[in-house]
Enzyme design. Structure first.
Site, mmCIF file in Angstrom:
data_model
loop_
_atom_site.group_PDB
_atom_site.id
_atom_site.type_symbol
_atom_site.label_atom_id
_atom_site.label_comp_id
_atom_site.label_asym_id
_atom_site.label_seq_id
_atom_site.Cartn_x
_atom_site.Cartn_y
_atom_site.Cartn_z
ATOM 1 N N GLU A 142 52.699 18.585 39.563
ATOM 2 C CA GLU A 142 52.579 17.544 38.890
ATOM 3 C C GLU A 142 53.795 16.193 39.182
ATOM 4 O O GLU A 142 55.042 15.724 38.490
ATOM 5 C CB GLU A 142 52.876 17.800 36.737
ATOM 6 C CG GLU A 142 51.677 18.676 36.518
ATOM 7 C CD GLU A 142 52.140 19.185 34.488
ATOM 8 O OE1 GLU A 142 53.275 18.588 34.145
ATOM 9 O OE2 GLU A 142 51.359 19.531 34.491
ATOM 10 N N GLU A 314 46.643 24.335 34.715
ATOM 11 C CA GLU A 314 47.546 24.907 33.363
ATOM 12 C C GLU A 314 46.494 24.701 32.493
ATOM 13 O O GLU A 314 45.863 23.674 31.124
ATOM 14 C CB GLU A 314 48.051 24.110 33.452
ATOM 15 C CG GLU A 314 49.272 24.211 34.743
ATOM 16 C CD GLU A 314 50.943 23.740 35.247
ATOM 17 O OE1 GLU A 314 50.872 23.653 33.090
ATOM 18 O OE2 GLU A 314 50.733 23.497 35.883
HETATM 19 C C1 GAL Z 1 53.245 21.033 33.436
HETATM 20 C C2 GAL Z 1 54.344 21.909 34.368
HETATM 21 C C3 GAL Z 1 54.324 23.440 33.517
HETATM 22 C C4 GAL Z 1 54.722 24.108 32.509
HETATM 23 C C5 GAL Z 1 54.117 23.887 31.040
HETATM 24 C C6 GAL Z 1 54.427 23.630 30.391
HETATM 25 O O1 GAL Z 1 53.171 20.508 32.472
HETATM 26 O O2 GAL Z 1 53.142 21.830 35.555
HETATM 27 O O3 GAL Z 1 55.647 23.826 34.591
HETATM 28 O O4 GAL Z 1 55.994 23.242 32.435
HETATM 29 O O5 GAL Z 1 53.762 22.616 32.035
HETATM 30 O O6 GAL Z 1 53.474 23.384 29.393
#
Ligand code: GAL
Length: 657
Positions: A142, A314
């Protein structure tokens, strides 16, 4: 259409790893992302490398047939490394150092840090580049998260001066381009130029725009450094980075050119709660499923940043921990989000994270497993999707592998341009106006009409689109102008299009600048309105309100919408239209429906909260509303679900020939 999960073996005892892999396999997971925050485990002290845990973990995953997306660990440099290179730390706009103790504590421009990245990525790539489990690499994690694109440290200043010298050649050219005669801001050399922070009042917008561009280019270079190493040692593996929602601080199209796939991290509930774009009513209405266009908008945007290939790295699986409030998703929401992603062409949906961690900053963030290793609700929904994918393939007479080849492109294009976004946000003129939010609302209206949309960069080919919308293309380059001249579909240009030159000046002929030959009109005056003021609009195409931005136009073009005083609001003839104001959602939708009709594109009447997306002859239907709805596309056969959709339900149809 594969499922994946983000996994942190280093958080758990080795005795658990076999069981984890088995359970993943049982759920139907095929891809596992690991490693992206593991630098201090790999190299606890300078030069002392501990690969044994990663070797073992990769071998276990591989022995269960799981494919690995290996993350380079550069988002979390260890403490010893920071202490050795303190100048790698970023500084905020107030000039304060952003310290160690969470993550992303570096500035992209730091050459010392880039060397450290080169070292660790090379070591990793040498060791695992040919490992049979490694199918893909994720660079860093990110870019820009926690507001880390703009940094005001010494390394940033050095990079900025070099960038400016390369762009302008002479400081006189820069003075002219920036209009530095204004307020006696002329410079005698590039070495006199500072960063645009801590000025008494706002810095020159041209200065700010170039700084943003420079910072964005630092991200591109930072990513490219890693890409070059990975290509050398791990040829043939997909290279990917995970982008974020509603994030525009660097040019994702440029970063995407160096990668094979674009992926992003989707947290529909976190973003609904956190973002200023959504009204209180929307926050209430979509509390447990997220806004119906949040996922879709980003899927279409990032598919356009990734050479047509999209992954979700994610996917929110339950409550997150970082929004102001963190509600639980509705039953079925995780399944709905997964199918929404597939309907926009995602090849992979990977959940964040495997097992909720009982320690650290994210201990309140759900995973597919609870901290006690029991399956959470999302694990069941993921397993359900894994089965449904097989079922869908079967009913289409395809191999599960062949599903990805269903076409994902739309017939409507919405142009999204990071440079335009920066330009218009630097001087919004009305605090209520934001390029991203306006673009999102245009997208929403198109989608409420059931149209499948591609969100494209300004250098994309326009040939396959029947309808093209430029929400606010601030600067029209000569290449874009040529393409628009040759474009044969229906074009709508929105307010603020063509309102700036490349160096942030007002075009000599006023807005829409170079577009005036296609759209013969002049923006004579701008009325930038506060949130509470809406003005009446009416005409052949409907009635409603305008808000935030209202241009007064001189033109002989026919007008289909006018304001109360009779000024043109939506004007044009034949295939070329200009919209001078931001319209309310309903009137925007009515207007886009007329344009779709001109472009011979069929539109749908969809119940509130319902969205559809087409891939070839397959129609995906989603219900984001909190009550049941009935929707049945004409002349289609049901493949999955039913025509009555409960809240957070999905149906899949096949159009008959
Ligand atoms: C994203 C990040 C992850 C985790 C996640 C939590 O922004 O890439 O490592 O922190 O959010 O929702």
């Amino acid at each position: 259409m594969k499922l994946g999960v983000c996994y942190y073996p280093e958080h758990w005892p080795k005795s658990r790893w076999q069981e984890d892999a088995q359970q993943m396999q049982k759920i139907g997971i095929e891809y596992v992302r690991i490693g992206e925050f593991s630098w201090s485990t790999i190299e606890p002290t300078p030069g002392e490398l501990h690969w044994e845990w990663l070797d073992e973990s990769l071998d276990i995953l591989h022995s269960h047939g799981l494919k690995v997306i290996l993350g380079t660990p550069t988002a979390t440099p260890p403490k010893w490394l920071v202490d050795r290179n303190p100048s790698m730390l970023a500084k905020d706009e107030q000039g304060r150092v952003r310290h160690f103790g969470s993550r992303r504590h570096y500035t992209f421009a730091s050459l010392e840090y880039r060397e450290e990245c080169r070292r660790i990525v090379t070591l990793m790539a040498e060791r695992y580049g040919q490992h049979p489990a490694v199918a893909s690499w994720q660079t860093d994690n990110e870019f820009g998260c926690h507001d880390t694109i703009l940094s005001y440290a010494e390394a940033d200043l050095a990079a900025f001066r070099l960038w400016l010298a390369a762009k302008y050649g002479t400081v006189d050219a820069l003075n002219k381009a920036w209009g530095n005669v204004f307020w006696s801001m002329d410079y005698r050399s590039f070495d006199e130029i500072e960063l645009p922070n801590l000025t008494v009042t706002e810095a020159n917008p041209s200065h700010r725009l170039d700084f943003q561009r420079c910072c964005s280019d630092q991200v591109v270079a930072f990513n490219k450094l890693q890409v070059d190493i990975l290509r050398e040692y791990s040829a043939g593996r997909d290279l990917v980075h995970n982008y974020m929602g509603f994030f525009t601080a660097f040019d994702h199209h440029k970063v995407g050119q160096d990668l094979d796939v674009a992926s992003w991290d989707t947290y529909p509930l976190g973003f609904l709660d956190q973002e200023a774009i959504y009204t209180e009513e929307e926050k209430h209405q979509y509390l447990r499923v997220g806004h119906p266009d949040f996922g879709a908008f980003h899927h279409d945007l990032y598919r356009g940043c990734g050479k047509g290939r999209l992954w979700i790295m994610e996917q929110q699986p339950g409550p997150v921990n970082w929004a102001p409030h963190n509600p639980t998703p509705a039953d079925g929401a995780v399944r709905l989000w997964t199918w929404e992603a597939f309907s926009h062409g995602a090849e992979l949906v990977s959940y964040f994270r495997w097992r909720q961690a009982p320690f650290g900053q994210e201990q309140m963030h759900a995973g597919l497993l609870r901290p006690d290793a029991q399956e959470a609700e999302a694990a069941k929904e993921a397993a359900q999707v894994a089965n449904e994918v097989k079922q869908l393939a079967q009913s289409l007479g395809l191999d599960a592998e062949e599903l990805v080849s269903l076409p994902s492109a739309g017939k409507v294009a919405l142009m999204f341009d990071y440079d335009a976004c920066w330009s218009l946000d630097i001087q919004p003129q009305s605090r209520a106006y934001r390029y991203l939010f306006w673009s999102y609302r245009v997208y929403e209206a198109l989608r409420e009409l059931g149209l499948s949309v591609d969100i494209i960069p300004s250098d994309a080919s326009l040939d396959m689109y029947e309808l093209l919308v430029l929400p606010a293309q601030a600067h029209i380059t000569s290449e874009l102008q040529e393409k628009l001249n040759a474009y044969e579909g229906v074009l709508l240009a929105g307010p603020r299009t063509g309102s700036k030159t490349d160096t942030y000046q007002i075009p000599e002929n006023l807005a829409p600048g170079p577009l005036a030959n296609l759209l013969p009109l002049t923006v004579e005056r701008v009325d930038a309105l506060p949130e509470h003021t809406q003005l009446a609009v009416s005409g052949k195409w409907g009635t409603g309100k305008l808000k935030h931005w209202h241009e007064q136009i001189k033109t002989n073009l026919p007008c289909v919408l006018k304001d109360d005083a009779g000024n043109p609001v939506l004007m044009g003839a034949d295939r070329h239209f200009y919209l001078a104001s931001c319209l309310d959602n309903n009137l925007l939708k009515l207007s886009l429906a007329k344009l779709a009709e001109k472009a011979s594109l069929p539109t749908y009447y969809l119940p509130k909260g319902v969205r559809i997306r087409e891939r070839g002859n397959v129609i995906f239907v989603f219900n984001y509303a909190s009550q049941s709805v009935v929707f049945e596309p004409e002349n289609a056969e049901l493949l999955l679900g039913s025509k009555t959709l409960g809240s957070a339900c999905v149906a899949i149809w096949k159009k008959n020939k």
